[in-house]
Write a protein that holds these residues in place. Structure first.
Motif, short mmCIF file in Angstrom:
data_model
loop_
_atom_site.label_atom_id
_atom_site.label_comp_id
_atom_site.label_asym_id
_atom_site.label_seq_id
_atom_site.Cartn_x
_atom_site.Cartn_y
_atom_site.Cartn_z
N GLU A 5 15.10 -28.78 -99.00
CA GLU A 5 15.00 -27.58 -98.18
C GLU A 5 13.60 -27.38 -97.62
O GLU A 5 13.43 -26.69 -96.62
N PHE A 6 12.61 -27.95 -98.30
CA PHE A 6 11.21 -27.76 -97.91
C PHE A 6 10.59 -29.12 -97.62
O PHE A 6 10.68 -30.04 -98.43
N ILE A 7 9.94 -29.24 -96.45
CA ILE A 7 9.32 -30.48 -96.03
C ILE A 7 7.84 -30.24 -95.74
O ILE A 7 7.48 -29.31 -95.03
N SER A 8 6.99 -31.10 -96.31
CA SER A 8 5.55 -31.01 -96.07
C SER A 8 5.08 -32.32 -95.43
O SER A 8 5.37 -33.40 -95.94
N PHE A 9 4.37 -32.20 -94.31
CA PHE A 9 3.73 -33.33 -93.67
C PHE A 9 2.22 -33.26 -93.94
O PHE A 9 1.53 -32.42 -93.36
N THR A 10 1.71 -34.09 -94.82
CA THR A 10 0.26 -34.20 -94.99
C THR A 10 -0.20 -35.25 -93.98
O THR A 10 -0.19 -36.45 -94.27
N VAL A 11 -0.55 -34.81 -92.79
CA VAL A 11 -0.73 -35.72 -91.66
C VAL A 11 -2.03 -36.51 -91.72
O VAL A 11 -2.16 -37.57 -91.10
N THR A 12 -3.01 -35.99 -92.45
CA THR A 12 -4.29 -36.69 -92.57
C THR A 12 -5.02 -36.23 -93.82
O THR A 12 -4.84 -35.08 -94.27
N ASN A 13 -5.82 -37.09 -94.39
CA ASN A 13 -6.71 -36.70 -95.48
C ASN A 13 -8.11 -36.39 -94.97
O ASN A 13 -8.97 -35.96 -95.73
N ALA A 14 -8.35 -36.62 -93.67
CA ALA A 14 -9.67 -36.36 -93.10
C ALA A 14 -9.98 -34.87 -93.12
O ALA A 14 -9.10 -34.03 -92.94
N CYS A 15 -11.24 -34.55 -93.34
CA CYS A 15 -11.68 -33.15 -93.30
C CYS A 15 -13.15 -33.10 -92.94
O CYS A 15 -13.94 -33.98 -93.32
N ASN A 16 -13.53 -32.06 -92.22
CA ASN A 16 -14.92 -31.89 -91.81
C ASN A 16 -15.74 -31.09 -92.81
O ASN A 16 -16.96 -30.98 -92.67
N LEU A 17 -15.10 -30.54 -93.84
CA LEU A 17 -15.78 -29.73 -94.83
C LEU A 17 -15.79 -30.42 -96.20
O LEU A 17 -15.02 -31.35 -96.44
N ARG A 18 -16.64 -29.95 -97.08
CA ARG A 18 -16.75 -30.50 -98.43
C ARG A 18 -16.72 -29.34 -99.43
O ARG A 18 -17.69 -29.07 -100.15
N CYS A 19 -15.60 -28.66 -99.47
CA CYS A 19 -15.46 -27.45 -100.29
C CYS A 19 -15.62 -27.78 -101.77
O CYS A 19 -15.09 -28.78 -102.26
N ARG A 20 -16.32 -26.94 -102.48
CA ARG A 20 -16.76 -27.24 -103.84
C ARG A 20 -15.60 -27.27 -104.84
O ARG A 20 -15.72 -27.88 -105.90
N MET A 21 -14.46 -26.65 -104.52
CA MET A 21 -13.33 -26.63 -105.45
C MET A 21 -12.20 -27.55 -105.01
O MET A 21 -11.14 -27.59 -105.63
N CYS A 22 -12.41 -28.34 -103.95
CA CYS A 22 -11.35 -29.14 -103.36
C CYS A 22 -11.09 -30.42 -104.15
O CYS A 22 -12.02 -31.16 -104.48
N GLY A 23 -9.83 -30.70 -104.43
CA GLY A 23 -9.47 -31.90 -105.15
C GLY A 23 -9.64 -33.16 -104.34
O GLY A 23 -9.75 -34.26 -104.90
N GLN A 24 -9.66 -33.04 -103.02
CA GLN A 24 -9.80 -34.20 -102.15
C GLN A 24 -11.26 -34.52 -101.82
O GLN A 24 -11.68 -35.67 -101.85
N ILE A 59 16.72 -26.83 -92.06
CA ILE A 59 15.37 -26.71 -92.62
C ILE A 59 14.71 -25.47 -92.03
O ILE A 59 14.70 -25.27 -90.82
N ARG A 60 14.15 -24.62 -92.89
CA ARG A 60 13.52 -23.38 -92.42
C ARG A 60 12.27 -23.66 -91.62
O ARG A 60 12.04 -23.07 -90.57
N PHE A 61 11.42 -24.55 -92.15
CA PHE A 61 10.16 -24.85 -91.46
C PHE A 61 9.60 -26.16 -92.00
O PHE A 61 10.02 -26.64 -93.06
N ILE A 62 8.68 -26.73 -91.26
CA ILE A 62 7.91 -27.87 -91.73
C ILE A 62 6.48 -27.41 -91.96
O ILE A 62 5.87 -26.79 -91.08
N LEU A 63 5.95 -27.67 -93.15
CA LEU A 63 4.56 -27.37 -93.46
C LEU A 63 3.70 -28.54 -93.01
O LEU A 63 3.93 -29.69 -93.42
#
Length: 346
Positions: A5-24, A59-63
């Motif tokens: 019922e729920f679909i998530s697209f993690t389209v990229t692991n790239a990020c411009n920030l380096r947040c201190r609590m981020c697992g990635q 499907i209600r939505f795609i994340l």
């Protein structure tokens, strides 16, 4: 099993920030440290093929998420394609690139954008690692609001505030932060943290039961939460008292006692122990590997570049993990909020 019922697209692991609590992308983040191969292998055509398959189901939505999803080169073509299939959109973003796509986003309109905001300006910028990041989000939200007023388009918006040792002392200020951004909904979520012992238990669980490696917990490696509960309790009370019309979105609805356990006792399960994700949710990583958990994508049920979602959902790898998780939580499940995604209702 029926289609998820729920679909998530993690389209990229790239990020411009380096947040201190981020697992990635924090200092111990699994993407930053290249703990696993996190390269983007999914082409735009691959994502579109998945959308075609999903459109045949209710499907209600795609994340759509990342990393930072607006860093994905084909992001607007993908969002337009999803919208063209009559599927609603939910996008998790740090808000830094919204201005580049604002006109088209407002034209689509059929979406919700969750902006990650870590506190008032000084605190947010310190956690995000870039001075001016708070101001950029605020200006970009104002731009969207101006375009909506001119065109009649409408984008639903909210703030997600991750409670950590880096910002819990300003939780009480968040209703005013939201008002300053013309946001009417806040989602507060305690951050994940795992001492070495808990992480090693998780590694053994995956190795022994599924012949799989565990890498994600290392991005959340902290021996303690860094949160003084008495101070948190005062800030939480201030936060609730200050809402005054701002929605406190109950994504992870913890009681005061559950917050205490979360921050002071890492080995005790908090909240629900069941995980409906294994019954209702599938996440696709940039590599095409599919999993049940957006935050701990260690165990793959297969790759969508080689199989359909339906084939993976009903496959042997899914069934094995699903049956195990129905019986008991994994050690990281004790400090995971992702399992609440599949709890969301209309």
């Amino acid at each position: 099993m029926e289609f998820p019922e729920f679909i998530s697209f993690t389209v990229t692991n790239a990020c411009n920030l380096r947040c201190r609590m981020c697992g990635q992308w924090s200092e111990e983040g699994y993407v930053l440290n290249r703990t696993v191969d996190t390269r983007t292998r999914m082409r735009l055509a691959d994502w579109k093929r998945l959308v075609d398959e999903i459109a045949a189901h209710k499907i209600r939505f795609i994340l759509v998420r990342g990393g930072e999803p607006f860093m994905y080169r084909g992001i607007m073509e993908l969002l337009n394609y999803i919208h063209g299939k009559g599927i609603a959109l939910s996008v998790d973003s740090n808000g830094m690139f919204v201005d580049k796509f604002a006109d088209e986003l407002v034209r689509i309109s059929n979406m919700h954008i969750t902006f990650s905001v870590d506190g008032p300006e000084e605190v947010h910028d310190r956690i995000r690692g870039i001075k001016g990041s708070f101001r950029k989000i605020k200006d970009n939200i104002a731009l969207l609001n101006d375009l909506e007023a001119k065109t009649g388009g409408r984008i639903s918006k909210s703030i997600c505030f991750t409670i950590s040792g880096f910002n819990y002392k300003c939780l009480g200020e968040m209703p005013d932060v939201a008002r300053s951004m013309s946001i009417r909904s806040i989602n507060i979520v305690p951050y994940y943290y795992f001492p070495e012992q808990a992480g090693k238990i998780y590694e053994e669980e995956l190795k022994t039961n599924f012949n799989s490696t565990a890498f994600s917990w290392k991005g959340f490696h902290h021996d303690e939460s860094g949160v003084d509960f008495d101070t948190f309790r005062e800030e939480h009370a201030k936060y609730l008292a200050g809402l005054d019309g701002i929605e406190n979105f109950p994504f992870l609805p913890l009681t005061e006692d559950e917050y205490r356990k979360w921050f002071e006792d890492v080995v005790t399960p908090v909240g629900v122990t069941r995980c409906l994700n294994v019954e209702n949710l599938i996440d696709i990583q940039p590599s095409g590997e599919a999993n049940f958990c957006v935050d701990f994508p260690d165990y793959s049920i297969g790759n969508v570049r080689e199989s359909t979602i339906e084939e993976l959902w009903d496959g042997e790898r899914s069934a094995r993990f699903r049956n195990y998780r129905r019986e008991k939580p994994l050690s990281v499940c004790h400090r995971c909020g992702a399992k609440y995604i599949a709890e969301l209702k209309e």
